[in-house]
Design an enzyme around this catalytic site. Sequence first.
Site, PDB file in Angstrom:
ATOM      1  N   ARG A 164     -15.112   7.009   6.932  1.00  0.00           N
ATOM      2  CA  ARG A 164     -16.439   6.568   6.496  1.00  0.00           C
ATOM      3  C   ARG A 164     -16.681   7.172   5.115  1.00  0.00           C
ATOM      4  O   ARG A 164     -16.116   8.219   4.782  1.00  0.00           O
ATOM      5  CB  ARG A 164     -17.525   7.050   7.468  1.00  0.00           C
ATOM      6  N   LYS A 188     -19.772  11.534  12.506  1.00  0.00           N
ATOM      7  CA  LYS A 188     -21.156  11.450  12.965  1.00  0.00           C
ATOM      8  C   LYS A 188     -21.426  12.522  14.018  1.00  0.00           C
ATOM      9  O   LYS A 188     -20.582  12.803  14.855  1.00  0.00           O
ATOM     10  CB  LYS A 188     -21.440  10.058  13.556  1.00  0.00           C
ATOM     11  N   ARG A 263     -12.279   0.784   5.407  1.00  0.00           N
ATOM     12  CA  ARG A 263     -12.167   1.335   6.772  1.00  0.00           C
ATOM     13  C   ARG A 263     -11.870   0.226   7.777  1.00  0.00           C
ATOM     14  O   ARG A 263     -11.001   0.360   8.637  1.00  0.00           O
ATOM     15  CB  ARG A 263     -13.472   2.055   7.115  1.00  0.00           C
ATOM     16  N   HIS A 286     -14.720   6.563  16.839  1.00  0.00           N
ATOM     17  CA  HIS A 286     -15.722   5.811  17.598  1.00  0.00           C
ATOM     18  C   HIS A 286     -15.951   6.499  18.944  1.00  0.00           C
ATOM     19  O   HIS A 286     -15.001   6.822  19.652  1.00  0.00           O
ATOM     20  CB  HIS A 286     -15.249   4.379  17.854  1.00  0.00           C
ATOM     21  N   TYR A 295     -12.630  -5.303  16.461  1.00  0.00           N
ATOM     22  CA  TYR A 295     -11.462  -5.703  15.674  1.00  0.00           C
ATOM     23  C   TYR A 295     -10.579  -6.692  16.414  1.00  0.00           C
ATOM     24  O   TYR A 295      -9.820  -7.440  15.804  1.00  0.00           O
ATOM     25  CB  TYR A 295     -10.660  -4.457  15.273  1.00  0.00           C
TER      26      TYR A 295
END
Length: 314
Positions: A164, A188, A263, A286, A295
């Site tokens: 990211r 995150k 990404r 994730h 994806y």
Amino acid sequence: MNRKVFLLPIILVICHMSWKSFIKSYQSYLKIERGLSQNTIDNYSFDIERLCNFLDENQIEISPIKISEETLQQFIYEISKQVNPRSQARIISGLKSFFSYLIFEDYRTENPLELIETPRIGRKLPDTLSIEDIDRLIGAIDLSSNEGERNRAMLETLYGCGLRVSELTELKISDLFFEEGFLKVTGKGNKQRFVPIGKLTEKYIQIYRNTVRNHLNIQKGHEDTLFLNRRGKQLTRAMIFTIIKDLAVKINLNKVISPHTLRHSFATHLLENGADLRSIQLMLGHESITTTEIYVHMDRKHLSEIVNAFHPRK
């Protein structure tokens, strides 16, 4: 003068102050207990400020503890005229989180948004670039400038490791484990993961460090930050967006792209070349594999080829 009219502005000011104190406490909770980035906290706060502005404009004096589902429905209805369904869904989600926090802190007993439906939105497939487009993009970097070597190393890292943009700007020299072939990435919620790094990406990072970064006047507090601006400070997210958009214009790429495009391309190209979703999930950081599964929808032709090649009843 009517006493009620005279008191109304005072009541509204008190009401707004009440909201501000709750927002401040909520921001501390998001930062300290949930470990969210400042950018995410700002987005959550902006949604609540929007609600406060709506209350002020309509002269509704109500605290976050007492606000009702009906008032919030009115706010959502007005917002729906101004933003698209995706933004509307994000605002509802952000406000639900705020009121869940108030329940957590025993200020409320119920979430007034619990029964408010989020607008249906289609799953947006991320934009991707072909391997050729990525080569062209990186090939368009002017390496005659110091920033050129840095930009090449940054784009190779974004694409080569699937980071990211915030993870790239926060990357530290102490996060580089080249001998082991990994980067330590803080994602995150301050969650850390190790991401494999290829020899090509490692090579360009080392060139940047040895020929450019070593000669910068590095500012205090940025000694360990990997990618720096010309003043020796950490790069902003906006600067990286600008670098990539300018390169896209330079090669006449007819797509609106961002750091996130690299990404997405990283994940898509891994999938196309046979990587499994669980591995991609771990590399992208994730929390849920459902996020990674987007994806799968990107290249149905590739999936058909896999079935035709490997299924026993092809």
